[in-house]
Design an enzyme around this catalytic site. Structure first.
Site, PDB file in Angstrom:
ATOM      1  CE1 TYR A 112       3.830  -3.190 -11.311  1.00  0.00           C
ATOM      2  CE2 TYR A 112       4.006  -0.828 -10.942  1.00  0.00           C
ATOM      3  CZ  TYR A 112       3.270  -1.920 -11.348  1.00  0.00           C
ATOM      4  OH  TYR A 112       1.972  -1.753 -11.801  1.00  0.00           O
ATOM      5  CB  CYS A 146      -0.918  -0.017   1.212  1.00  0.00           C
ATOM      6  SG  CYS A 146      -0.039  -0.285   2.755  1.00  0.00           S
ATOM      7  CG  HIS A 147       1.388   3.092  -2.836  1.00  0.00           C
ATOM      8  ND1 HIS A 147       2.660   2.619  -3.065  1.00  0.00           N
ATOM      9  CD2 HIS A 147       0.587   2.450  -3.737  1.00  0.00           C
ATOM     10  CE1 HIS A 147       2.628   1.732  -4.062  1.00  0.00           C
ATOM     11  NE2 HIS A 147       1.377   1.614  -4.480  1.00  0.00           N
ATOM     12  CG  ASN A 192      -1.112   5.884 -12.296  1.00  0.00           C
ATOM     13  OD1 ASN A 192      -1.332   7.073 -12.465  1.00  0.00           O
ATOM     14  ND2 ASN A 192      -0.006   5.447 -11.702  1.00  0.00           N
ATOM     15  NE  ARG A 232       7.284  -0.573  -6.288  1.00  0.00           N
ATOM     16  CZ  ARG A 232       6.173   0.005  -6.754  1.00  0.00           C
ATOM     17  NH1 ARG A 232       6.028   1.317  -6.709  1.00  0.00           N
ATOM     18  NH2 ARG A 232       5.186  -0.726  -7.251  1.00  0.00           N
ATOM     19  CG  ASP A 248      -1.690  -1.089  -5.745  1.00  0.00           C
ATOM     20  OD1 ASP A 248      -0.717  -0.479  -5.277  1.00  0.00           O
ATOM     21  OD2 ASP A 248      -2.069  -0.938  -6.921  1.00  0.00           O
TER      22      ASP A 248
HETATM   23  C1  0GY Z   1       1.350   0.294  -7.740  1.00  0.00           C
HETATM   24  C2  0GY Z   1       1.165   0.469  -9.169  1.00  0.00           C
HETATM   25  C3  0GY Z   1       1.358   1.598  -9.882  1.00  0.00           C
HETATM   26  C4  0GY Z   1       2.052   2.758  -9.463  1.00  0.00           C
HETATM   27  C5  0GY Z   1       3.170   2.766  -8.731  1.00  0.00           C
HETATM   28  O1  0GY Z   1       5.087   3.758  -7.928  1.00  0.00           O
HETATM   29  C6  0GY Z   1       4.021   3.949  -8.493  1.00  0.00           C
HETATM   30  O2  0GY Z   1       3.648   5.043  -8.864  1.00  0.00           O
HETATM   31  O3  0GY Z   1       3.644   1.663  -8.200  1.00  0.00           O
HETATM   32  C7  0GY Z   1       0.859   1.603 -11.261  1.00  0.00           C
HETATM   33  O4  0GY Z   1       0.565   2.683 -11.781  1.00  0.00           O
HETATM   34  O5  0GY Z   1       0.723   0.505 -11.859  1.00  0.00           O
HETATM   35  O6  0GY Z   1       1.877  -0.716  -7.306  1.00  0.00           O
HETATM   36  O7  0GY Z   1       0.977   1.184  -6.983  1.00  0.00           O
END
Ligand code: 0GY
Length: 292
Positions: A155, A30-31, A252, A122, A247
């Site tokens: 990723y 998660c963010h 996006n 990451r 997540d």
């Molecule tokens: C996720 C996926 C996305 C974005 C990011 O670092 C990011 O901005 O990971 C995505 O846009 O697919 O894992 O949050």
């Protein structure tokens, strides 16, 4: 700064999941985004999200019945990990972090993040999210994090896997692949991309994966029936090397706004025994992120 055009904010009132996670369950992806007034987004970002701060994240954790979070630095905050570290300080032992750093990061900066609960870096290879980084830079960062016992979260999208294998082979630490390596579910379980991903895990016992993001991978939409077999296959084949995450806040997403409660309800469909769920939600993330 206004959100990027077409950006979908996270679900305002996700349902209470029908599936109740076991006590101690970890949301391992998660963010936190901003809030921008306190933690501005990076000038080099590829999108401007909707603010989604630590208080909202921890309220969601409680609402969904989770106990802990692994917070992953997202590209919109670039190499400034302040919002992440601030959330880790607030959460204390209930959260760990994954940072995004450049090759010039200092050992002292890494140690400060380590004290806050960061346990990994990451490496993002998704072209729509970040500019290309030379492989030497990743190797430099790897040498710096090694003494701390950190691991690497990667990723990438399925078509990029073959090209990345020689780089991944140079990391002896644990590597966690986000979102099952982003398979094209339209190809089916026997598709070359997913089979190559399975082989990667078979050949490399240090590689783990997150069985996350049915909302991104689905073609059919909720309740994500088309993604379930992919995640279930990985849970069954590699029960000790899988993690699960919401997540949130789902940056996006274009097709729909995922209901986080519905995402939690996918768990018993991909981890079909209590033993598998114990490993997925507790034993594996605790071993990787809370061993010290
Ligand atoms: C996720 C996926 C996305 C974005 C990011 O670092 C990011 O901005 O990971 C995505 O846009 O697919 O894992 O949050």
């Amino acid at each position: 700064m206004p959100m990027s055009e077409g950006y979908l904010p996270f679900h305002p009132n996700p349902k209470k999941p029908d599936y109740q996670p076991p006590a101690g369950a970890v949301d391992a992806h998660c963010h936190v985004f901003g809030p921008e007034a306190q933690f501005p987004y990076a000038p080099e970002r590829k999108y401007t999200p909707c603010d989604a701060g630590k208080d909202q994240l921890f309220a969601l954790r409680d609402h969904l019945g989770f106990s802990r979070n692994v917070i992953v630095q997202a590209s919109c905050h670039g190499k400034n990990n302040d919002a992440l570290v601030d959330a880790l300080h607030t959460a204390g032992d209930l959260a760990r972090g994954v940072a995004f750093v450049g090759k010039d990061v200092t050992i002292d900066e890494l140690k400060t993040m380590d004290a806050a609960g960061v346990r990994a870096v990451r490496f993002n290879f998704v072209k729509r999210l970040v500019d290309t980084t030379p492989w030497e830079d990743f190797l430099t960062i790897y040498e710096k994090i090694k003494p701390l016992g950190w691991h690497i979260v990667v990723y990438f999208e399925a078509p990029d896997l073959e090209g990345l294998k020689p780089l991944l082979a140079q990391f002896d630490c644990t590597i966690v692949v986000d979102h099952m390596g982003r398979p094209d579910v339209g190809e089916g379980l026997d598709g070359a991309g997913f089979q190559s991903f399975i082989k990667l895990l078979e050949d490399n016992p240090n590689i783990w994966t997150k069985v996350s993001c049915p909302e991104r991978l689905t073609i059919d939409g909720p309740p994500y029936d088309d993604v379930v077999p992919f995640a279930r296959t990985l849970v069954e084949r590699f029960p000790d090397r899988v993690l699960w995450g919401t997540d949130w806040p789902h940056p996006n997403m274009k097709s729909h706004v995922p209901d986080d409660g519905l995402l939690v309800d996918v768990i018993p469909r991909i981890a079909t025994t209590e033993d598998a769920r114990q490993k997925l939600l507790i034993d594996n993330p605790m071993r990787l992120y809370w061993a010290r």
